[in-house]
Write an enzyme that holds these catalytic residues in place. Structure first.
Site, PDB file in Angstrom:
ATOM      1  N   LEU A 151       0.830  -1.216   0.000  1.00 62.37           N
ATOM      2  CA  LEU A 151       0.000   0.000   0.000  1.00 62.37           C
ATOM      3  C   LEU A 151       0.856   1.253   0.000  1.00 62.37           C
ATOM      4  O   LEU A 151       0.449   2.293  -0.489  1.00 62.37           O
ATOM      5  CB  LEU A 151      -0.908   0.015   1.236  1.00 62.37           C
ATOM      6  CG  LEU A 151      -1.968  -1.068   1.333  1.00 62.37           C
ATOM      7  CD1 LEU A 151      -2.638  -1.047   2.703  1.00 62.37           C
ATOM      8  CD2 LEU A 151      -3.016  -0.869   0.241  1.00 62.37           C
ATOM      9  N   GLY A 152       2.038   1.152   0.560  1.00 64.25           N
ATOM     10  CA  GLY A 152       2.900   2.338   0.623  1.00 64.25           C
ATOM     11  C   GLY A 152       4.293   1.986   1.096  1.00 64.25           C
ATOM     12  O   GLY A 152       4.508   0.957   1.729  1.00 64.25           O
ATOM     13  N   GLY A 200       8.029   3.920   2.664  1.00 62.67           N
ATOM     14  CA  GLY A 200       8.609   5.158   3.189  1.00 62.67           C
ATOM     15  C   GLY A 200       9.963   4.874   3.789  1.00 62.67           C
ATOM     16  O   GLY A 200      10.424   3.719   3.746  1.00 62.67           O
ATOM     17  N   GLY A 201      10.585   5.887   4.339  1.00 61.56           N
ATOM     18  CA  GLY A 201      11.881   5.710   4.975  1.00 61.56           C
ATOM     19  C   GLY A 201      11.788   4.724   6.129  1.00 61.56           C
ATOM     20  O   GLY A 201      12.719   3.994   6.438  1.00 61.56           O
ATOM     21  N   TYR A 202      10.626   4.667   6.751  1.00 64.04           N
ATOM     22  CA  TYR A 202      10.383   3.828   7.920  1.00 64.04           C
ATOM     23  C   TYR A 202      10.311   2.348   7.574  1.00 64.04           C
ATOM     24  O   TYR A 202      10.618   1.482   8.347  1.00 64.04           O
ATOM     25  CB  TYR A 202       9.058   4.248   8.567  1.00 64.04           C
ATOM     26  CG  TYR A 202       7.910   4.172   7.585  1.00 64.04           C
ATOM     27  CD1 TYR A 202       7.263   2.972   7.330  1.00 64.04           C
ATOM     28  CD2 TYR A 202       7.506   5.298   6.860  1.00 64.04           C
ATOM     29  CE1 TYR A 202       6.249   2.882   6.395  1.00 64.04           C
ATOM     30  CE2 TYR A 202       6.488   5.216   5.919  1.00 64.04           C
ATOM     31  CZ  TYR A 202       5.858   4.006   5.698  1.00 64.04           C
ATOM     32  OH  TYR A 202       4.863   3.921   4.760  1.00 64.04           O
ATOM     33  N   GLY A 203       9.806   2.009   6.374  1.00 66.57           N
ATOM     34  CA  GLY A 203       9.526   0.622   5.988  1.00 66.57           C
ATOM     35  C   GLY A 203       8.382   0.592   4.997  1.00 66.57           C
ATOM     36  O   GLY A 203       8.289   1.471   4.148  1.00 66.57           O
ATOM     37  N   VAL A 251       4.026  -0.463   4.102  1.00 69.15           N
ATOM     38  CA  VAL A 251       2.683  -0.823   4.552  1.00 69.15           C
ATOM     39  C   VAL A 251       2.100  -1.788   3.523  1.00 69.15           C
ATOM     40  O   VAL A 251       2.116  -1.504   2.321  1.00 69.15           O
ATOM     41  CB  VAL A 251       1.755   0.409   4.689  1.00 69.15           C
ATOM     42  CG1 VAL A 251       0.381  -0.009   5.192  1.00 69.15           C
ATOM     43  CG2 VAL A 251       2.360   1.457   5.618  1.00 69.15           C
ATOM     44  N   ASP A 298       1.920  16.420  11.795  1.00 76.16           N
ATOM     45  CA  ASP A 298       2.195  16.171  10.381  1.00 76.16           C
ATOM     46  C   ASP A 298       0.887  16.072   9.595  1.00 76.16           C
ATOM     47  O   ASP A 298       0.675  15.133   8.826  1.00 76.16           O
ATOM     48  CB  ASP A 298       3.032  14.893  10.239  1.00 76.16           C
ATOM     49  CG  ASP A 298       3.803  14.857   8.923  1.00 76.16           C
ATOM     50  OD1 ASP A 298       3.899  15.905   8.257  1.00 76.16           O
ATOM     51  OD2 ASP A 298       4.301  13.777   8.564  1.00 76.16           O
ATOM     52  N   LYS A 307      -1.494  16.427   6.849  1.00 74.26           N
ATOM     53  CA  LYS A 307      -1.420  16.600   5.393  1.00 74.26           C
ATOM     54  C   LYS A 307      -2.318  15.538   4.755  1.00 74.26           C
ATOM     55  O   LYS A 307      -2.615  14.510   5.383  1.00 74.26           O
ATOM     56  CB  LYS A 307       0.032  16.457   4.904  1.00 74.26           C
ATOM     57  CG  LYS A 307       0.688  15.135   5.269  1.00 74.26           C
ATOM     58  CD  LYS A 307       2.124  15.078   4.801  1.00 74.26           C
ATOM     59  CE  LYS A 307       2.766  13.764   5.171  1.00 74.26           C
ATOM     60  NZ  LYS A 307       4.174  13.676   4.751  1.00 74.26           N
ATOM     61  N   ASN A 338      -1.771  11.817   5.020  1.00 78.86           N
ATOM     62  CA  ASN A 338      -1.945  11.137   6.315  1.00 78.86           C
ATOM     63  C   ASN A 338      -3.405  11.018   6.723  1.00 78.86           C
ATOM     64  O   ASN A 338      -3.708  10.670   7.858  1.00 78.86           O
ATOM     65  CB  ASN A 338      -1.166  11.871   7.409  1.00 78.86           C
ATOM     66  CG  ASN A 338       0.323  11.633   7.300  1.00 78.86           C
ATOM     67  OD1 ASN A 338       0.748  10.734   6.572  1.00 78.86           O
ATOM     68  ND2 ASN A 338       1.111  12.423   8.006  1.00 78.86           N
TER      69      ASN A 338
HETATM   70  N1  ADE Z   1      -2.046   3.034   3.683  1.00 80.26           N
HETATM   71  C1  ADE Z   1      -1.407   3.251   4.828  1.00 80.26           C
HETATM   72  N2  ADE Z   1      -2.150   2.854   5.864  1.00 80.26           N
HETATM   73  C2  ADE Z   1      -3.296   2.359   5.352  1.00 80.26           C
HETATM   74  C3  ADE Z   1      -4.474   1.813   5.911  1.00 80.26           C
HETATM   75  N3  ADE Z   1      -4.592   1.669   7.238  1.00 80.26           N
HETATM   76  N4  ADE Z   1      -5.461   1.438   5.089  1.00 80.26           N
HETATM   77  C4  ADE Z   1      -5.323   1.587   3.763  1.00 80.26           C
HETATM   78  N5  ADE Z   1      -4.245   2.090   3.170  1.00 80.26           N
HETATM   79  C5  ADE Z   1      -3.240   2.481   3.967  1.00 80.26           C
END
Ligand code: ADE
Length: 245
Positions: A82-83, A85-88, A90, A203, A205, A208
């Site tokens: 799903l995503g 980032g610098g953290y890791g 999702v 943060d 935006k 988020n």
């Molecule tokens: N992307 C990051 N966190 C999410 C989430 N909880 N549900 C859907 N997409 C996301």
């Protein structure tokens, strides 16, 4: 007691489906830091429950997992990213065991080695986990499980199918006034709830803010939050996302 949290004794192999690009973190300093962070995670209230191989942490109360069944990476099937980032990363995941088998969640995976390079990242990770554990509100993403392996921390969050408000804004170009009012009202309620708990969300935006299937908002990503703020006191840290400053 000191050896109890030693990585060499308790380090469970991470599941293969989430590859660890950076290999093992074997040097002494890192080992000590990992040991420290594991101990701190364990000491942070009701989430800290140790398992045999995988240290399992659970939130004390939630509707999805009322029986407090322990969870680990093996309980989830990876569906898609799903995503990043610098953290890791999702991931979208499906629970494949237990009463909530079949449920879809978002799994945030953080590499301990990456987090621990920077004391601030360590603090942000702890803050995120603490806040998500304590804060329950319809406009804030819900933490369902939290657990860790030797190399990674996992936050299992409710999955929000509507995606980021950022994407919605990109699709629409601009929001009509009634739509903007609606989102702002819900965001205000989320922020108000956090302030009531002494938490500053730093943060804010559209990336988020996630959307439910019905189009309601939920705040996510609590890494930059500041906890334990007393009314009337100022906080002076310069932080957030540069583009939004
Ligand atoms: N992307 C990051 N966190 C999410 C989430 N909880 N549900 C859907 N997409 C996301």
């Amino acid at each position: 007691m000191a050896g109890m949290f030693d990585l060499e004794l308790h380090d469970a192999p991470d599941p293969e489906f989430i590859s660890d690009d950076e290999g093992p973190t074997a040097d002494l300093d890192t080992t000590l830091n990992v040991t420290e962070i594991e101990e701190q995670f364990r000491q942070q209230g009701p989430l800290g429950v140790s398992g045999e191989h995988i240290e399992t942490l659970e939130i004390s109360e939630n509707t999805v997992n009322p029986g407090k069944v322990k969870a680990g990476p093996q309980d989830f099937e990876l569906l898609k990213v799903l995503g990043k980032g610098g953290y890791g990363k999702v991931f979208q995941v499906r629970k494949i065991t237990g009463k909530d088998c079949g449920s879809i969640f978002a799994m945030k995976v953080l590499k301990k080695a990456t987090i621990m390079r920077n004391a601030k990242d360590t603090a942000h990770t702890k803050a995120e986990r603490n806040i998500l554990e304590c804060v329950k509100n319809p406009f804030i993403v819900d933490l369902i499980y939290a657990f860790q392996t030797g190399g990674k921390l996992y936050l299992i969050l409710e999955y929000l199918p509507g995606g980021e408000l950022f994407m919605q804004l990109e699709r629409e170009g601009i929001f009509m006034e009634d739509m903007a009012c609606f989102y702002l009202a819900e965001i205000t309620l989320a922020i108000e709830h956090l302030h009531g708990q002494g938490i500053i969300y730093r943060d804010l935006k559209p990336e988020n803010i996630l959307l439910t299937t019905q189009g309601h908002i939920k705040l996510t990503d609590f890494g930059l939050c500041k906890e334990s703020i007393d009314e009337g006191l100022m906080t002076h840290t310069f932080c957030g996302t540069i583009e939004y400053m």
